[in-house]
Scaffold this motif. Structure first.
Motif, PDB file in Angstrom:
ATOM      1  N   GLY A  93      30.730  45.821  30.146  1.00  0.00           N
ATOM      2  CA  GLY A  93      30.325  47.199  30.406  1.00  0.00           C
ATOM      3  C   GLY A  93      29.736  47.366  31.789  1.00  0.00           C
ATOM      4  O   GLY A  93      29.991  48.372  32.465  1.00  0.00           O
ATOM      5  N   ARG A  94      28.959  46.397  32.234  1.00  0.00           N
ATOM      6  CA  ARG A  94      28.386  46.469  33.577  1.00  0.00           C
ATOM      7  C   ARG A  94      29.473  46.384  34.644  1.00  0.00           C
ATOM      8  O   ARG A  94      29.412  47.082  35.663  1.00  0.00           O
ATOM      9  CB  ARG A  94      27.376  45.339  33.763  1.00  0.00           C
ATOM     10  N   ARG A  95      30.473  45.541  34.421  1.00  0.00           N
ATOM     11  CA  ARG A  95      31.541  45.395  35.415  1.00  0.00           C
ATOM     12  C   ARG A  95      32.350  46.684  35.537  1.00  0.00           C
ATOM     13  O   ARG A  95      32.654  47.120  36.646  1.00  0.00           O
ATOM     14  CB  ARG A  95      32.450  44.221  35.039  1.00  0.00           C
ATOM     15  N   VAL A  96      32.719  47.279  34.408  1.00  0.00           N
ATOM     16  CA  VAL A  96      33.519  48.506  34.507  1.00  0.00           C
ATOM     17  C   VAL A  96      32.680  49.643  35.083  1.00  0.00           C
ATOM     18  O   VAL A  96      33.187  50.486  35.836  1.00  0.00           O
ATOM     19  CB  VAL A  96      34.131  48.916  33.144  1.00  0.00           C
ATOM     20  N   THR A  97      31.377  49.654  34.767  1.00  0.00           N
ATOM     21  CA  THR A  97      30.505  50.688  35.330  1.00  0.00           C
ATOM     22  C   THR A  97      30.439  50.568  36.842  1.00  0.00           C
ATOM     23  O   THR A  97      30.533  51.571  37.566  1.00  0.00           O
ATOM     24  CB  THR A  97      29.093  50.581  34.728  1.00  0.00           C
ATOM     25  N   LEU A  98      30.303  49.352  37.345  1.00  0.00           N
ATOM     26  CA  LEU A  98      30.281  49.130  38.798  1.00  0.00           C
ATOM     27  C   LEU A  98      31.605  49.570  39.426  1.00  0.00           C
ATOM     28  O   LEU A  98      31.617  50.170  40.513  1.00  0.00           O
ATOM     29  CB  LEU A  98      30.015  47.654  39.097  1.00  0.00           C
ATOM     30  N   THR A  99      32.704  49.319  38.745  1.00  0.00           N
ATOM     31  CA  THR A  99      34.011  49.735  39.252  1.00  0.00           C
ATOM     32  C   THR A  99      34.092  51.256  39.359  1.00  0.00           C
ATOM     33  O   THR A  99      34.605  51.804  40.343  1.00  0.00           O
ATOM     34  CB  THR A  99      35.132  49.220  38.343  1.00  0.00           C
TER      35      THR A  99
END
Length: 386
Positions: free
Chosen positions: A9-15
């Protein structure tokens, strides 16, 4: 999180954050490059203004189209397709020397931009669920950051004595760089309310949706009206053109900074309190403008701060009070686009027939209408018991 692990979730949010910086750069690129595009196509400023209309029409179509696509297909594949279209369109702009071709291209760019905008908002809501308001505020801060960065890109290109086309190509490269990260990550999906001990879903309520759509249209109309006409108002009020041009910069500065400040604020206060506070500051700013109680520069700063948290907080609140799908988000962005087109177009005739004193009264009326919408929404929620 409803559908993803914490790290994922953190990775897609950063994207999504990086995507919104890129989208902000795309949206902000047209204004500074307008004289160069006019010269490239041999058009006058009156003729080249059709590019804004073409982009707005593309935005309205894209608002509806993106909602259908996000609901039916993998979200990240939809965003990647729109980013690819956006990158190709940006790269092609410097070669479109006929105004008709450039106008068609701007229509497609508007469609792609709003599709990424609406799609990322929906996917972020699905990622964070009820905890989404701070993330939405951060997402929209990234959009403002992109708006502020793109003039610097153009200035750097021109100082290196390169063609303005390099600004489009560099932004296109930034957009294209997002394709691989998106396609390598699983897309969020709508939360399954049957899993675990999740609370009952928000009720489907047509009146509630109608109030939200009206408020989004009013807010975006108010924002675009202030940003689009405050410079002209300043000149008509006696400011030097250079000093008046600074007013819109001050507005965008505090609007972006306010969205950053709203991230901890929405964790501490309810969305209702944040919205009431923003609208109260907006009404006070409009009345100060009407009464000439404060310098125009200070009014621009205060109104930008007042406007900063309204859209992301309202969007987060809609996730709490309605079932949010890609289609719903599409309707929200369609209403926003209509408000952003209709209300600013009324301001010119209003100033012409009623004088400069009509501008702050119009702003005050829009803020008051938003207050009324908030009261109606609160009453509707209480009537339904949630």
């Amino acid at each position: 999180m409803p559908t993803l692990t914490l790290d994922h979730g953190r990775r897609v949010t950063l994207t999504y954050f990086v995507a919104f910086i890129a989208i902000g750069m795309c949206v902000g690129l047209l204004g500074p490059t307008l004289p160069y595009l006019a010269d490239m196509t041999g058009s006058g400023m009156g003729q080249i203004a059709i590019l804004f209309t073409a982009r707005a029409l593309g935005t309205m179509l894209g608002s509806v189209l993106s909602g259908v696509l996000i609901d039916r297909f993998d979200g990240h594949r939809v965003l990647a397709a729109m980013l690819l279209l956006l990158a190709a369109g940006l790269a092609t702009v410097p070669f479109s020397q006929a105004l008709a071709l450039l106008t068609a291209l701007m229509f497609l760019l508007g469609l792609a931009e709003v599709s990424v905008n609406a799609g990322a908002n929906t996917l972020l809501l699905w990622t964070h669920g009820p905890a989404s308001p701070p993330w939405i505020s951060a997402l929209h801060f990234c959009f403002g950051l992109g708006n502020m960065l793109v003039p610097l890109v153009l200035v750097a290109v021109l100082r290196l004595e390169l063609s303005f086309a390099w600004a489009f190509w560099l932004v296109a490269l930034c957009v294209a760089a997002l394709l691989l990260p998106l396609l390598r990550q699983a897309s969020p999906r709508p939360p399954d309310i049957r899993v675990g001990n999740r609370a009952a879903p928000p009720p489907r309520d047509g009146w509630r949706l109608a109030i939200f759509l009206l408020m989004f249209g009013l807010y975006v109309g108010m924002e675009v009206t202030f940003a689009g006409w405050i410079t002209a108002y300043g000149v008509l009020s006696g400011l030097a053109p250079a000093e008046a041009a600074l007013l819109v910069t001050l507005f965008w500065l505090t609007l972006s900074a306010g969205r950053l400040l709203a991230i901890p604020l929405v964790r501490l206060l309810s969305p209702w309190k944040v919205l009431r506070g923003c609208l109260a500051l907006g009404l006070a700013s409009a009345l100060a403008l009407h009464g000439q109680w404060l310098p125009l520069s200070l009014v621009a700063l205060l109104f930008g701060l007042a406007a900063s948290a309204i859209f992301p907080t309202l969007f987060g609140l809609s996730n709490q009070l309605m079932p949010v799908s890609g289609r719903t988000t599409g309707w929200i962005f369609l209403a926003s686009g209509l408000g952003g087109m209709a209300l600013p177009s009324l301001t010119g005739p209003l100033l012409e027939h009623a004088g400069t004193s009509a501008f702050p009264l119009l702003l005050a009326a829009l803020v008051a209408a938003l207050f009324l919408g908030l009261v109606l929404l609160r009453a509707r929620v209480r009537l339904a018991g949630r």
